[in-house]
Design an enzyme around this catalytic site. Structure first.
Site, PDB file in Angstrom:
ATOM      1  N   ASP A  94       0.858  -1.173   0.000  1.00 46.99           N
ATOM      2  CA  ASP A  94       0.000   0.000   0.000  1.00 46.99           C
ATOM      3  C   ASP A  94       0.905   1.237   0.000  1.00 46.99           C
ATOM      4  OD1 ASP A  94      -2.337   1.615   0.449  1.00 46.99           O
ATOM      5  OD2 ASP A  94      -1.759   1.716   2.556  1.00 46.99           O
ATOM      6  N   ASP A  96      -0.348   5.031   0.876  1.00 51.90           N
ATOM      7  CA  ASP A  96      -0.653   6.047   1.887  1.00 51.90           C
ATOM      8  C   ASP A  96      -0.572   5.474   3.304  1.00 51.90           C
ATOM      9  OD1 ASP A  96      -1.990   8.544   0.282  1.00 51.90           O
ATOM     10  OD2 ASP A  96      -2.386   6.640  -0.704  1.00 51.90           O
ATOM     11  N   GLU A 103      -1.666  10.678   3.830  1.00 50.20           N
ATOM     12  CA  GLU A 103      -2.800  10.267   2.998  1.00 50.20           C
ATOM     13  C   GLU A 103      -2.949  11.342   1.920  1.00 50.20           C
ATOM     14  OE1 GLU A 103      -4.863   7.615   3.114  1.00 50.20           O
ATOM     15  OE2 GLU A 103      -3.927   6.677   4.880  1.00 50.20           O
ATOM     16  N   GLY A 184      -5.041   2.433  -3.239  1.00 51.62           N
ATOM     17  CA  GLY A 184      -6.365   2.979  -3.484  1.00 51.62           C
ATOM     18  C   GLY A 184      -6.310   4.467  -3.764  1.00 51.62           C
TER      19      GLY A 184
END
Length: 303
Positions: A94, A96, A103, A184
């Site tokens: 991932d 962030d 983020e 994401g």
């Protein structure tokens, strides 16, 4: 010895003493003498899993919890796994709050004066309280009209790489591994950041722009939990790897399916539900812990 417990602490807070290692060894069945990977910072304790009366797999996570309890609050992470499969050939991460300290969508929202509102939605989504896809659409809609040029400012002025990330990726790639940044978040960030860290590839969502302004939309389909899992399975099959050859790390609910299906899935400074479900967790150490977990000594890291 068929299993190993790797103990790692933060590079700026060495805590591994002989007494502490001896205390942990007492709760590991058939423990051998510790093997130092970096004095004061990282060590292996090999041990043998006793023959079980059932066919149930050994609960490495429960053993790590017992070892963690023996630390008596010392700021040390514990990863327990089989020795034979500890070296990994595929790494998915991932971005962030994992490979970087921020983020990105929250930083974008700061430029339209909505960081607090968007951060609250981000937090709930990462805890699994909100479905990821509608929560992302809601947050992106608030960015409509924002000049796309702020992305470059955010990367230059606000983004910080998580310590240990470049060494982790470069060492694994040097030794034949493949590394993918699976987020994401958005391609406008994962592209530059993946190059900064040294990943082979990146996958994320595409922000729709109209001219120089964000349209407040994201291209469908959204890359979320299922897409991260699909990336793991696709890359594993592409390279003909076994389940045990894979390593994944993340912090949020949308990472959980990927973490659960990796040979070793690691929760990084994670939300409670993620930390409770992942194979292992990092609460103290930096990302070089994932090299120590693979048996690397400090002098073996790529520069």
């Amino acid at each position: 010895m068929d299993h190993v417990a790797t103990l790692v602490c933060h590079p700026e807070r060495p805590a591994l003493s002989d007494a502490l290692l001896a205390r942990v060894a007492q709760v590991l069945p058939g423990a051998q003498s510790p093997r130092m990977l970096n004095p004061g910072l990282a060590a292996d304790i090999p041990f043998r899993v006793p023959a079980a009366a059932t066919d149930e797999p050994y609960d490495a996570r429960a053993q790590a919890d017992r070892a963690r309890a023996a630390l008596d609050g010392a700021p040390v992470d514990v990863i327990v796994q089989p020795v034979a499969t500890r070296r990994k050939r595929l790494f998915l991460a991932d971005m962030d709050s994992t490979m970087i300290g921020q983020e990105c969508i929250d930083e974008l929202a700061d430029f339209v004066g909505l960081k607090e509102r968007v951060s609250a939605i981000t937090e709930r989504a990462m805890r699994g309280e909100l479905a990821f896809e509608p929560a992302l659409r809601e947050r992106v809609a608030l960015l409509a009209g924002l000049d796309i040029g702020v992305v470059d400012r955010i990367i230059a002025e606000r983004i910080t790489l998580t310590p240990g990330g470049p060494a982790l990726v470069r060492t694994m790639r040097r030794d034949g591994g493949y590394a993918a940044l699976v987020s994401g978040g958005f391609t406008v960030f994962t592209g530059p950041i993946s190059r900064m860290i040294g990943f082979d590839e990146h996958r994320s969502n595409v922000l729709v722009a109209e001219g120089r302004e964000l349209a407040g939309r994201v291209e469908e389909p959204i890359l979320g939990k299922e897409a991260k899992l699909a990336a793991l399975l696709e890359l594993r099959d592409r390279f003909g790897l076994a389940h045990a050859d894979t390593l994944a790390i993340g912090d949020g609910a949308n990472d959980l399916a990927m973490l659960e299906q990796a040979g070793l899935g690691v929760a990084f400074r994670a939300k409670p539900a993620v930390a409770a479900s992942a194979h292992a967790r990092l609460d103290h150490a930096d990302l070089t812990a994932l090299l120590y977990a693979q048996g690397y000594r400090r002098e073996e890291f790529a520069d």
